[in-house]
Design a protein around this motif. Structure first.
Motif, short mmCIF file in Angstrom:
data_model
loop_
_atom_site.label_atom_id
_atom_site.label_comp_id
_atom_site.label_asym_id
_atom_site.label_seq_id
_atom_site.Cartn_x
_atom_site.Cartn_y
_atom_site.Cartn_z
N UNK A 1 0.82 -1.21 0.00
CA UNK A 1 0.00 0.00 0.00
C UNK A 1 0.85 1.26 0.00
N UNK A 2 2.06 1.17 0.56
CA UNK A 2 2.96 2.31 0.55
C UNK A 2 3.68 2.47 -0.78
N UNK A 3 3.56 1.46 -1.66
CA UNK A 3 4.15 1.58 -2.99
C UNK A 3 5.47 0.87 -3.17
N UNK A 4 5.70 -0.18 -2.35
CA UNK A 4 6.96 -0.90 -2.41
C UNK A 4 6.70 -2.41 -2.51
N UNK A 5 7.79 -3.18 -2.61
CA UNK A 5 7.70 -4.63 -2.78
C UNK A 5 8.12 -5.33 -1.49
N UNK A 6 7.24 -6.10 -0.86
CA UNK A 6 7.64 -6.82 0.36
C UNK A 6 8.60 -7.96 0.03
N UNK A 7 9.66 -8.07 0.82
CA UNK A 7 10.64 -9.15 0.67
C UNK A 7 10.79 -9.85 2.01
N UNK A 8 9.99 -10.89 2.29
CA UNK A 8 10.16 -11.64 3.53
C UNK A 8 11.51 -12.33 3.56
N UNK A 9 12.23 -12.14 4.66
CA UNK A 9 13.58 -12.70 4.79
C UNK A 9 13.59 -13.92 5.70
N UNK A 10 12.71 -13.93 6.71
CA UNK A 10 12.67 -15.05 7.64
C UNK A 10 12.14 -14.59 8.98
N UNK A 11 12.48 -15.35 10.02
CA UNK A 11 12.05 -15.00 11.36
C UNK A 11 12.83 -13.82 11.91
N UNK A 12 12.49 -13.42 13.13
CA UNK A 12 13.12 -12.24 13.71
C UNK A 12 14.63 -12.37 13.82
N UNK A 13 15.14 -13.59 13.97
CA UNK A 13 16.58 -13.77 14.04
C UNK A 13 17.26 -13.37 12.74
N UNK A 14 16.53 -13.42 11.62
CA UNK A 14 17.11 -13.05 10.33
C UNK A 14 17.09 -11.54 10.08
N UNK A 15 16.48 -10.78 10.97
CA UNK A 15 16.47 -9.33 10.79
C UNK A 15 17.87 -8.76 10.78
N UNK A 16 18.82 -9.45 11.40
CA UNK A 16 20.19 -8.97 11.42
C UNK A 16 20.78 -8.90 10.01
N UNK A 17 20.16 -9.64 9.06
CA UNK A 17 20.67 -9.62 7.69
C UNK A 17 20.50 -8.27 7.01
N UNK A 18 19.59 -7.43 7.55
CA UNK A 18 19.44 -6.09 6.98
C UNK A 18 19.60 -5.00 8.05
N UNK A 19 20.34 -5.34 9.12
CA UNK A 19 20.66 -4.38 10.16
C UNK A 19 21.71 -3.37 9.68
N UNK A 20 21.95 -2.37 10.53
CA UNK A 20 23.05 -1.43 10.30
C UNK A 20 24.34 -2.21 10.09
N UNK A 21 25.09 -1.85 9.05
CA UNK A 21 26.35 -2.52 8.77
C UNK A 21 26.24 -3.67 7.80
N UNK A 22 25.02 -4.10 7.48
CA UNK A 22 24.84 -5.17 6.50
C UNK A 22 25.01 -4.60 5.09
N UNK A 23 25.26 -5.46 4.11
CA UNK A 23 25.47 -4.96 2.74
C UNK A 23 24.27 -4.24 2.14
N UNK A 24 23.06 -4.50 2.66
CA UNK A 24 21.87 -3.89 2.07
C UNK A 24 21.39 -2.67 2.83
N UNK A 25 21.97 -2.40 4.00
CA UNK A 25 21.46 -1.30 4.81
C UNK A 25 21.75 0.04 4.15
N UNK A 26 20.74 0.92 4.17
CA UNK A 26 20.89 2.25 3.63
C UNK A 26 20.87 2.32 2.12
N UNK A 27 20.36 1.27 1.48
CA UNK A 27 20.32 1.22 0.02
C UNK A 27 18.89 1.01 -0.45
N UNK A 28 18.54 1.65 -1.54
CA UNK A 28 17.22 1.50 -2.16
C UNK A 28 17.36 0.51 -3.32
#
Length: 259
Positions: A216-243
């Motif tokens: 609804x906000x105009x983006x594509x949802x990308x499920x990564x996994x459970x809460x433990x996998x949130x670290x994959x897009x935390x600060x310092x990860x290769x995808x953080x801060x990138x569109x």
């Protein structure tokens, strides 16, 4: 816990043609509607919109408030100085009202928390009881230079698990954490491949609600996994801060592509 292979195998989360994008949006909406079975009936307002309480209406919260108001959701936006939000609410229309963080936590059966990460422990102590059983999208990122000593252990453990401890009893989704707010403002509903928003949750129904709100906000949802996998897009990860587009995001995170 969410089984990662099943999340990766969902073919409807990435399509290229306009027809398939409409089909994907319908499927995501259907999943969200199914998830509403776990929410009180009054969680959904007119036109199948959600009642969303937003705690923190700054760069991220204010941007999402604007996008969700345009999508027809009913919002209560809040901050420590609610009177300062009245011009924003007036601009966004009659479906948007202003209140305190406590009122926002009570108002929405979906709650967006968009505050500096250092405020999360106190926010949890104050309002977790009001948000118990609700779908909560949490966007904060720990930064030691801003948030102090609590930031480093949160990053070391991973924000998904750390945030779950600060917000006991909620149906937590880490969302809108890695895409810069300027991209949220400029790239919403763009033509062609949409920007991907990574999501992590242990609750499938909460994930479905979050996926609909990303759409609804105009983006594509990308499920990564459970809460433990949130670290994959935390600060310092290769995808953080990138569109990144959803395809680029899946590739960067090592997720199986959806064809």
């Amino acid at each position: 816990m969410i089984a990662q292979p099943r999340l990766q195998s969902r073919p409807h989360l990435l399509f290229q043609s306009p027809f398939d994008r409409r089909r994907r949006a319908l499927l995501v909406a259907a999943a969200a509607v199914a998830a509403l079975g776990a929410l009180p009936g009054w969680a959904v307002a007119a036109s199948d919109g959600f009642r969303i309480g937003i705690i923190g209406a700054g760069r991220i919260g204010g941007t999402l408030a604007e996008l969700w108001a345009k999508a027809g959701h009913e919002l209560l936006i809040s901050s420590r100085h609610p009177d300062e939000l009245k011009p924003l609410a007036a601009r966004l229309g009659t479906n948007v009202r202003v209140g305190t963080p406590r009122e926002a936590a009570s108002f929405g059966d979906v709650v967006l928390i968009a505050v500096p990460y250092g405020a999360l422990p106190q926010l949890g102590r104050d309002y977790a009881g009001l948000m118990a059983g609700k779908v909560v999208l949490e966007t904060g990122n720990p930064r030691p230079e801003r948030d102090g000593p609590m930031a480093t252990p949160a990053l070391n453990r991973g924000t998904g698990l750390a945030s779950a401890e600060y917000l006991p009893g909620v149906r937590l989704v880490r969302a809108f954490t890695s895409v810069p707010y300027l991209a949220l403002r400029s790239e919403a509903h763009r033509s062609g491949e949409r920007i991907g928003v990574p999501l992590a949750a242990d609750d499938r129904d909460a994930l479905a609600v979050a996926a609909r709100l990303v759409e609804d906000a105009g983006f594509e949802p990308v499920p990564v996994g459970g809460l433990a996998r949130a670290r994959d897009f935390d600060v310092g990860s290769p995808v953080f801060g990138r569109a990144l587009t959803a395809r680029e995001l899946r590739q960067a995170l090592g997720l199986a592509p959806n064809l």
